[in-house]
Design an enzyme around this catalytic site. Structure first.
Site, PDB file in Angstrom:
ATOM      1  CD  GLU A  86      41.669  33.996  39.996  1.00 45.35           C
ATOM      2  OE1 GLU A  86      40.517  33.579  40.190  1.00 45.35           O
ATOM      3  OE2 GLU A  86      41.928  35.215  39.878  1.00 45.35           O
ATOM      4  CG  HIS A  89      45.543  38.310  38.642  1.00 47.71           C
ATOM      5  ND1 HIS A  89      44.308  38.705  38.191  1.00 47.71           N
ATOM      6  CD2 HIS A  89      45.336  37.134  39.294  1.00 47.71           C
ATOM      7  CE1 HIS A  89      43.396  37.828  38.559  1.00 47.71           C
ATOM      8  NE2 HIS A  89      43.994  36.857  39.228  1.00 47.71           N
ATOM      9  CG  ASP A 139      44.497  42.158  39.588  1.00 44.15           C
ATOM     10  OD1 ASP A 139      44.421  41.513  38.527  1.00 44.15           O
ATOM     11  OD2 ASP A 139      44.168  41.684  40.693  1.00 44.15           O
TER      12      ASP A 139
HETATM   13  C1  TNX Z   1      39.423  35.512  42.798  1.00 46.67           C
HETATM   14  S1  TNX Z   1      40.894  35.391  45.406  1.00 46.67           S
HETATM   15  C2  TNX Z   1      40.574  36.274  42.743  1.00 46.67           C
HETATM   16  C3  TNX Z   1      40.473  37.710  42.438  1.00 46.67           C
HETATM   17  C4  TNX Z   1      39.060  38.125  42.161  1.00 46.67           C
HETATM   18  C5  TNX Z   1      38.132  37.449  43.151  1.00 46.67           C
HETATM   19  C6  TNX Z   1      36.706  37.890  43.045  1.00 46.67           C
HETATM   20  C7  TNX Z   1      42.026  35.455  44.392  1.00 46.67           C
HETATM   21  C8  TNX Z   1      43.328  35.098  44.904  1.00 46.67           C
HETATM   22  N1  TNX Z   1      41.798  35.799  43.110  1.00 46.67           N
HETATM   23  O1  TNX Z   1      41.343  38.055  41.390  1.00 46.67           O
HETATM   24  O2  TNX Z   1      38.971  39.500  42.241  1.00 46.67           O
HETATM   25  O3  TNX Z   1      38.198  36.066  42.950  1.00 46.67           O
HETATM   26  O4  TNX Z   1      35.936  37.476  44.130  1.00 46.67           O
END
Ligand code: TNX
Length: 546
Positions: free
Chosen positions: A346, A260, A189
């Site tokens: 994301e 990420h 990450d």
């Molecule tokens: C969303 S769930 C994210 C994570 C975060 C999380 C916190 C997902 C695929 N991505 O990077 O840690 O929310 O709840």
């Protein structure tokens, strides 16, 4: 006279113990009869099939750890024994199915395969007393059982905070004790790269460490200025994979792309669209003194120290693809899993919009926009991974701009992504943040620092992985579900335990038990016994009301 009184007393005691049958997850069928069986140090474990060896080892370790004695392992049944038998083909049961029967004479566990026997043994563990004792009285029962879903998983994020090998193994044990069979290991990450890649050593030399961590929620109260770091060597990974496989758990590694990826970019800045631009940090005072200084002295990229979604993502150049393929080459040799998780969530498109290279690539490939560029990215990696005989899993963002042809979708932003993927005839693992995010608070006035949100025990218990919108045929594409433990605000094992217990126990029943056997009011009774088991294990758990 006194003697018979003592006998009577012991008998009553035994009988009252025997009444406690609180099995989580609830089996398909349980019948309780009068009487009980007592396990003591002389009880033998009868094993005829070599394939049940791991099951016996697990049981003996459990007995040793929590009751202080082990059982002799023998090949022939005698009086006072627990017999394990793996057979192929108990009528009407899937391969993971088992039956368990116990009476005054002993216990017999029959698995439809070695996996079934293992789950039968987990049920036996659930019949044991919740307090340490030399004699373990268990009720006379008849259990017939098999799981509802093929995928029963949980994800642990070791990117935000590193967890030692010993705890990862403990986590795997917790899953096994809940008859779960997939461990999704979030290994990379923005805040840490945790897997040794021999071809690219800077990933761990640089990417596995950060100089500090923001204190509290954004905007926070500054940096803790405390180095955080750690990674798993390939030897350690092999050891953990074997540990999991001895417990019939498959580990799915996740290597995040294209977003990420700040930790990898800090190690190899050429992976960024803008290698010469500094790592974006939220504000100057949120990062550690050391990183601030280093950046003032000309360092461009650092491992992130705050929690956010960052714009600096992988640039889709040949350099990046070669790099990721190198990583995958090593990952597939370490993990026998059929599935490799490639993240995909994301990943902001801002840098791709600003990048001349990306805009040129979009034109060259005839793509419509940056979303299609993300699909191009994922599809190219999918092809490579498929070529290694593996299937990719991606978060539901991989649907945007066109789904990769063979991908399994992990639906986290609610269930819609999952439903859409099913309609395209893709397999789906449900993991909606509305019900199974085990990093969210479990009470509305949570005292511990968490990421926020609110998912109490009942909410997890109420989760139904097959959305109503799906018909019977479509429902077959729902492989199961998983609970996610994101670790932004979880930086030690006790906190992980606090977040997962008791909610993981509720999730296990969602995944294992037939829908019609679920019963919230019974579960509330059973969970009180389960809490005593957590204590027996020395595990922390959430004790508040919710
Ligand atoms: C969303 S769930 C994210 C994570 C975060 C999380 C916190 C997902 C695929 N991505 O990077 O840690 O929310 O709840």
């Amino acid at each position: 006279m006194i003697r018979s009184f003592v006998v009577l007393f012991l008998l009553c005691n035994a009988l009252s113990f025997a009444q406690e049958v609180n099995i989580i997850p609830q089996p398909i069928q349980v019948t309780i009869s009068d009487g009980s069986f007592t396990i003591n140090a002389k009880t033998s474990l009868v094993v005829t099939n070599d394939e049940d060896k791991n099951t016996v080892v697990f049981l003996n370790k459990y007995l040793k750890d929590y009751y202080g004695f082990e059982l002799p392992i023998v090949k022939k049944a005698d009086k006072n024994c627990i017999q394990l038998k793996s057979l192929k083909g108990i009528e009407g049961l899937k391969s993971e199915g088992y039956s368990l029967s116990s009476d005054e004479k002993g216990v017999e566990i029959i698995g439809n395969s070695a996996i079934g026997t293992f789950y039968g043994m987990q049920t036996l563990i659930q019949l044991l007393p919740t307090e340490k004792s030399n004699t373990l009285v268990i009720a006379s029962v008849n259990v017939k059982d098999e799981p509802r879903f093929a995928y029963r998983g949980s994800m642990l994020d070791v990117g935000r905070h590193f967890f030692q090998v010993a705890f990862v193994k403990k986590y795997i044990d917790y899953l096994a004790l809940h008859k779960m069979n997939y461990f999704h290991w979030h290994l990379t990450d923005d805040q840490g790269w945790r897997i040794e890649i021999k071809k690219h050593p800077k990933l761990t030399e640089i990417g596995s460490k950060r100089n500090g961590t923001i204190i509290g929620h954004d905007p926070g109260t500054g940096s803790d200025n405390t180095p955080e770091g750690g990674f798993y060597t390939q030897e350690e990974i092999k050891d953990i994979v074997k540990y999991a496989s001895d417990r019939f758990i498959t580990i799915i590694p996740e290597i995040e792309m294209p977003g990420h990826s700040s930790a990898a970019i800090a190690a190899y800045p050429q992976l960024s669209c803008f290698p010469d631009e500094k790592t974006e940090q939220l504000t100057d005072d949120q990062i550690s003194d050391k990183s601030r200084q280093e950046m003032a002295n000309g360092r461009k990229k650092v491992v992130q120290e705050t929690w956010d979604v960052f714009n600096d993502v992988y640039v889709p150049t040949e350099y990046t693809f070669q790099f990721l393929q190198d990583v995958i080459d090593e990952v597939v040799t370490l993990f026998p899993s059929k599935y490799i998780h490639i993240g995909g969530d994301e990943s902001p498109k801002n840098n791709w919009k600003r990048s001349e290279f990306c805009q040129q690539l979009i034109k060259e490939k005839g793509l419509k926009d940056e979303h299609e560029l993300q699909s191009y990215f994922i599809q190219r990696m999918e092809k490579y991974i498929n070529g290694k005989g593996k299937t990719i899993i991606g978060w539901d963002e991989i649907l945007e701009g066109g789904i990769a042809p063979n991908a399994v979708v992990m639906s986290w932003r609610g269930e819609n992504g999952g439903i859409t993927a099913v309609r395209y005839k893709h397999y789906v693992i449900m993991s909606p943040s509305s019900h199974v995010y085990l990093d969210y608070s479990q009470t509305q006035n949570e005292k511990e620092l968490t990421i926020g949100g609110y998912i109490n025990l009942e909410k997890v218990y109420s989760y139904e992985p097959v959305p109503e919108e799906l018909n019977v045929e479509e429902a077959k594409y729902i492989m199961g579900a998983q609970g996610n433990v994101w670790a932004e605000y979880i930086n030690n094992p006790a906190k992980v335990e606090y977040m997962i217990f008791p909610r993981l126990s509720a999730l296990s029943e969602v995944l294992w038990s037939p829908k019609e056997k679920k019963n919230w009011s019974d579960f509330q009774t059973k969970i009180e016994t389960q809490k005593k088991r957590y204590s027996l294990w020395g595990a922390n758990y959430f004790k508040g009301q919710n």
